[in-house]
Design an enzyme around this catalytic site. Structure first.
Site, PDB file in Angstrom:
ATOM      1  N   SER A  60       3.103  68.888  36.052  1.00 44.25           N
ATOM      2  CA  SER A  60       2.777  68.675  34.640  1.00 44.25           C
ATOM      3  C   SER A  60       1.265  68.571  34.430  1.00 44.25           C
ATOM      4  O   SER A  60       0.522  69.453  34.852  1.00 44.25           O
ATOM      5  CB  SER A  60       3.521  67.432  34.144  1.00 44.25           C
ATOM      6  OG  SER A  60       3.473  67.326  32.753  1.00 44.25           O
ATOM      7  N   ASP A  88      11.033  75.701  30.090  1.00 46.87           N
ATOM      8  CA  ASP A  88      10.386  74.390  30.112  1.00 46.87           C
ATOM      9  C   ASP A  88       9.846  74.067  28.722  1.00 46.87           C
ATOM     10  O   ASP A  88       9.167  74.889  28.104  1.00 46.87           O
ATOM     11  CB  ASP A  88       9.259  74.429  31.145  1.00 46.87           C
ATOM     12  CG  ASP A  88       8.551  73.102  31.355  1.00 46.87           C
ATOM     13  OD1 ASP A  88       8.822  72.136  30.631  1.00 46.87           O
ATOM     14  OD2 ASP A  88       7.709  73.039  32.267  1.00 46.87           O
ATOM     15  N   HIS A 135      11.582  70.247  33.419  1.00 48.11           N
ATOM     16  CA  HIS A 135      10.139  70.097  33.581  1.00 48.11           C
ATOM     17  C   HIS A 135       9.907  69.356  34.889  1.00 48.11           C
ATOM     18  O   HIS A 135      10.174  68.169  35.004  1.00 48.11           O
ATOM     19  CB  HIS A 135       9.592  69.296  32.395  1.00 48.11           C
ATOM     20  CG  HIS A 135       8.121  69.042  32.460  1.00 48.11           C
ATOM     21  ND1 HIS A 135       7.190  70.037  32.352  1.00 48.11           N
ATOM     22  CD2 HIS A 135       7.416  67.889  32.605  1.00 48.11           C
ATOM     23  CE1 HIS A 135       5.972  69.515  32.422  1.00 48.11           C
ATOM     24  NE2 HIS A 135       6.084  68.209  32.584  1.00 48.11           N
TER      25      HIS A 135
END
Length: 528
Positions: free
Chosen positions: A215, A435, A464
């Site tokens: 991320s 995502d 994710h």
């Protein structure tokens, strides 16, 4: 980039060696260039801080300059964790980060070391860390305690007065940050955090680092690689921030992607109507969800779940479909049985903000508001939000208010780093096509910016954070790369893995127990 505050290279023979500040019994480091003598460095004082899940975990601290342009000035303290290598030779430190900005990474070392094959994990010193301002690093930020205390105003303003109230609320958070942490805010940014990574590298006694980020951690890793390309040995990026959208445009892209995932959740509930009895078509399920939203606006469930809290509760389902059975049960209990307590319990599980969450959100805003420019004219925010909301109503206004402190942030923004890089060994990038938090285009863009990198796509995947969460195809690429630096599909090429099957409509407790990705996604969190 993950954002909820409560609950994210192939190397040739010329690569320089790595050494770690391991205990005195540690061996020298073997690399593709051979075995090199340890580099002199002040040894870190590692002490046992093992947990039931990760009994071998060790902890230490290191000091970094608050202002890296003034290295002899005021320091900050960074909290580190480690699972030390046990093989006779080591591939050096593997720094791991769960995202955020604002995510604590101390437990990530234990998770990654235990999730990788034992023979491979034994070759690395897996290093977790709390970035500056986060968790056990000091000083830690907490701009305005209880900012997310329920029940908040409805995120979708139905009048000018409601919008003004929400704007003032966001501005109050920005002002509180300036008043409480004004001395820190000019140094809360991704560049400073990346320079902290190099302080950690030096403290570890390593000439280079391996890095594995999820991320927001992908952007942090890419910025580090831009600033210190000669210090990068291997670079793994999972669920990638679009480096061209930092940060306002990236959040607008999220609005549409999360709405699409919410629709995917509704379609899954419809396919399992025999279990949840919320409608046999996705449109009926969505209508039931928005009907629930209208109901909690009139009467917050159990006195604590209004529309904003409801969106917060269901947003984690956009990050990880393993949460769908639990969310669907709460949804069905409220709609079919008028069970407010079930909805409140789901809110407590997925969205309630504790002190760690307050810290995470404070760092999130501090970094994102400082990293790049945000519109200073509120009409831009309003117009863009309404335009996105008309197409994607699930969380657009919620996301706007989450980021709205940046409209009045008390510190001027920096220019975002251009992460394009042809000086590092090829990186390995993982991206799911559906995502929501970091849409697919970001992974494609990053792979183009990092010359020669390999992109592994999870086709049809909507989670994710996709490696080390049960997909053997993805993990095979990761293991091969961390073993010897090779890219399965070759430098600059793309490989494709099929997504894991959707969760079954089992009782939530059973579904969670059967989901391999639950540990990872508990560490990555959502929105923070």
């Amino acid at each position: 980039m993950t954002k909820r505050a409560g609950i994210l290279v192939a190397v040739g023979a010329t690569v320089a060696g790595l050494v770690t500040a391991a205990p005195s019994t540690a061996s020298a480091v073997s690399t593709d260039a051979g075995t090199l003598a340890p580099r002199a460095a002040a040894p870190l004082k590692w002490t046992s801080c093992g947990t039931k899940s990760y009994p071998r975990l060790q902890c230490a601290t290191v000091q970094a300059p608050l202002d890296h342009d003034n290295p002899s000035g005021r320091p900050v303290t960074l909290a580190l964790s480690r699972i030390p290598h046990t093989a006779k030779t080591s591939q050096g430190p593997l720094l791991v980060n769960p995202g955020g900005p604002g995510g604590s990474g101390l437990s990530m070392a234990g998770f990654v070391a235990s999730a990788l094959p034992a023979k491979l994990a034994a070759q690395y010193d897996v290093i977790g860390f709390d970035p500056r301002g986060v968790g056990r690093s000091t000083p830690a930020l907490n701009c305005l305690p209880k900012y997310f205390a329920p029940v908040r105003p409805d995120s979708v303003p139905d009048s000018y007065e409601a919008e003004r109230t929400a704007r003032n609320r966001a501005a109050s958070f920005a002002a509180a940050c300036g008043e409480k942490h004004g001395d820190l805010l000019p140094y809360m940014d991704t560049v400073s955090a990346a320079k902290d990574l190099d302080v950690i590298r030096r403290a570890l006694g390593a000439r280079q680092i391996n890095y594995f980020g999820y991320s927001y951690g992908t952007y942090l890793g890419a910025v580090y690689a831009k600033l210190f390309p000669e210090r990068v040995r291997r670079l793994v990026l999972d669920s990638v921030v679009d480096p061209d959208g930092v940060w306002y445009e990236d959040n607008l892209a999220q609005d549409h992607a999360f709405d699409a995932r919410h629709k995917a959740f509704a379609a899954w509930v419809a396919r399992n109507d025999a279990t949840y009895r919320l409608g046999k078509g996705p449109a009926r399920v969505e209508a039931a969800w928005y009907g629930m939203r209208d109901a909690v606006k009139r009467h917050p469930a159990a006195g604590k779940v209004g529309p904003g809290e409801l969106e917060d509760t269901f947003m984690p389902g956009g990050y990880y479909d393993g949460y769908w059975p639990r969310l669907a049960e709460a949804f069905a209990a409220y709609v079919n049985d008028k069970d407010q307590d079930a909805l409140a319990a789901a809110y407590e599980d997925f969205a309630a903000v504790d002190k760690a969450g307050e810290n995470g959100y404070s760092v999130y805003t501090a970094v994102q508001c400082r990293d790049a420019g945000w519109p200073r004219t509120w009409s831009t925010w309003r117009n863009d939000t309404w335009q996105a909301h008309r197409k994607s109503p699930f969380m657009t206004w919620n996301n706007t208010w989450y980021n709205a402190p940046c409209a009045t942030w008390p510190v001027e923004p920096l220019e975002p780093v251009q992460v394009g890089n042809d000086e590092i060994p090829p990186a390995l990038i993982f991206q799911a096509t559906d995502d929501a938090a970091t849409p697919y285009e970001g992974g494609v863009t990053m792979s183009r910016r990092l010359k020669g990198s390999g992109l592994v796509v999870e086709q049809g995947g909507g989670n994710h954070g996709i490696t080390l969460s049960g997909n053997g195809c993805l993990d095979a690429h990761l293991v091969r790369y961390l073993t010897d630096g090779s890219l399965s599909a070759g430098s600059g090429a793309e490989a494709v893995c099929d997504a894991l099957p959707e969760p079954k409509a089992a009782p939530a407790a059973k579904a969670t127990a059967n989901t391999k990705g639950s540990v990872l996604h508990g560490l990555l969190g959502s929105r923070g």
